[in-house]
Design an enzyme around this catalytic site. Structure first.
Site, mmCIF file in Angstrom:
data_model
loop_
_atom_site.group_PDB
_atom_site.id
_atom_site.type_symbol
_atom_site.label_atom_id
_atom_site.label_comp_id
_atom_site.label_asym_id
_atom_site.label_seq_id
_atom_site.Cartn_x
_atom_site.Cartn_y
_atom_site.Cartn_z
ATOM 1 N N CYS A 93 43.702 -69.160 -26.955
ATOM 2 C CA CYS A 93 42.802 -68.458 -26.053
ATOM 3 C C CYS A 93 43.391 -68.164 -24.678
ATOM 4 O O CYS A 93 44.251 -67.320 -24.560
ATOM 5 C CB CYS A 93 41.494 -69.211 -25.967
ATOM 6 S SG CYS A 93 40.130 -68.116 -25.551
ATOM 7 N N ARG A 127 30.729 -61.817 -23.170
ATOM 8 C CA ARG A 127 31.631 -62.777 -23.823
ATOM 9 C C ARG A 127 31.483 -62.655 -25.344
ATOM 10 O O ARG A 127 30.384 -62.390 -25.861
ATOM 11 C CB ARG A 127 31.321 -64.220 -23.387
ATOM 12 C CG ARG A 127 31.487 -64.459 -21.896
ATOM 13 C CD ARG A 127 31.468 -65.951 -21.586
ATOM 14 N NE ARG A 127 32.642 -66.631 -22.095
ATOM 15 C CZ ARG A 127 33.831 -66.617 -21.486
ATOM 16 N NH1 ARG A 127 33.975 -65.937 -20.359
ATOM 17 N NH2 ARG A 127 34.874 -67.240 -21.987
ATOM 18 N N HIS A 191 39.440 -71.772 -31.196
ATOM 19 C CA HIS A 191 39.250 -73.145 -30.695
ATOM 20 C C HIS A 191 38.620 -73.968 -31.808
ATOM 21 O O HIS A 191 38.438 -73.535 -32.912
ATOM 22 C CB HIS A 191 38.252 -73.139 -29.539
ATOM 23 C CG HIS A 191 38.689 -72.469 -28.292
ATOM 24 N ND1 HIS A 191 39.574 -73.033 -27.416
ATOM 25 C CD2 HIS A 191 38.316 -71.277 -27.749
ATOM 26 C CE1 HIS A 191 39.718 -72.216 -26.377
ATOM 27 N NE2 HIS A 191 38.981 -71.162 -26.560
HETATM 28 N N1 GLN Z 1 39.084 -67.130 -19.627
HETATM 29 C C1 GLN Z 1 39.477 -66.420 -20.791
HETATM 30 C C2 GLN Z 1 38.399 -65.478 -21.291
HETATM 31 O O1 GLN Z 1 37.324 -65.614 -20.955
HETATM 32 C C3 GLN Z 1 39.863 -67.412 -21.896
HETATM 33 C C4 GLN Z 1 38.709 -68.251 -22.310
HETATM 34 C C5 GLN Z 1 39.122 -69.408 -23.217
HETATM 35 O O2 GLN Z 1 40.224 -69.958 -23.163
HETATM 36 N N2 GLN Z 1 38.176 -69.832 -24.052
HETATM 37 O O3 GLN Z 1 38.659 -64.635 -22.061
#
Ligand code: GLN
Length: 247
Positions: A93, A127, A191
């Site tokens: 990520c 998101r 993840h």
């Molecule tokens: N901050 C990054 C995003 O929002 C990565 C997020 C993460 O590592 N889960 O895309």
């Protein structure tokens, strides 16, 4: 065999139990008589040349990425040299995004990347959150995990994805692909942590690291009784089937 791991920014980039991937690699290595030796490599630390068989980096919020990006970019030459020398890389990520050429966060701030992977990332307003199921044809296997990112990762034409999205958003919620794979380098949004429910990938990463450690080919690792891992994969895949890829 000792497998030397450089864990990049363990104190900044570690969300959704990404640190658990190291624990899985350590156990699966030990069950085959190998030892994982892990160094934390963080702010201001040098990546010792040829010191690592595997580099690992986890995920993080925009805030943590902003704190480490310039420091990581300053390590880019050593990271490129390590990979050119055959070291393996697993990046998750936020760490995956910083292996590209840049990450533009939600405020439009452009964070430099290492340019190791042929891609760049631009954060969107919504998101992309949920369970994911991938089809990895290169391995004849599937991957199951969890994603939560604002970033939309765009692969350059030359880039190979890690897998085709069966359920979930993936790199950008449109291309139908997730992650990026370049030789022994793997980047992914998954993840969970990723490796406990995808033991084949853990063994693939270990075999690449062992190939670097021995200077030989990736070895065929002795199979392990992975019933629990397979069950965990099935549960994650079921959740992805039920609700992956929906805002
Ligand atoms: N901050 C990054 C995003 O929002 C990565 C997020 C993460 O590592 N889960 O895309």
């Amino acid at each position: 065999m000792k497998i030397r791991v450089g864990h990049l920014y363990p104190d900044y980039l570690n969300i959704y139990a990404d640190r658990g991937n190291i624990a899985v690699l350590a156990r699966r290595a030990a069950w085959r008589g190998h030892e994982l030796v892990v160094d934390g490599v963080s702010m201001g630390d040098a990546v010792q040349r040829r010191a690592y068989d595997l580099l690992y980096v986890g995920g993080g919020q925009d805030r943590e990425q902003a704190l480490v990006a310039v420091d990581l970019a300053a390590k880019a030459d050593a990271v490129h040299e390590a990979v050119a020398g055959g070291a393996a890389v697993l990046a998750v990520c936020g760490g995956y995004q910083l292996l590209g050429s840049y990450y533009r966060d939600r405020d439009g701030v452009e964070l430099p990347g290492t340019g190791l992977l042929p891609l760049h990332t631009i954060a969107g307003q919504r998101r992309m959150i949920g369970d994911v199921l991938l089809d990895c044809q290169w391995a004849g296997r599937t991957l199951a995990g969890f994603e939560n990112h604002a970033g939309r990762t765009l692969l350059d034409d030359v880039a190979a994805p890690l897998g085709r999205v069966v359920h979930g958003f993936g790199n950008d919620g449109e291309s139908g692909f997730e992650g990026c794979r370049a030789g022994r380098v793997i980047g992914t949004y998954l993840h969970g942590p990723l490796l406990p429910r995808n033991p084949w990938l853990a063994d693939w990463v270990l075999a690449q690291a062992l190939a670097h450690a021995t200077g030989g080919e990736p070895p065929e690792l002795e199979p392990l009784p992975d019933e629990l891992e397979r069950e965990a994969h099935g549960v994650a895949a079921g959740r992805a089937r039920a609700r992956g890829g929906r805002f």
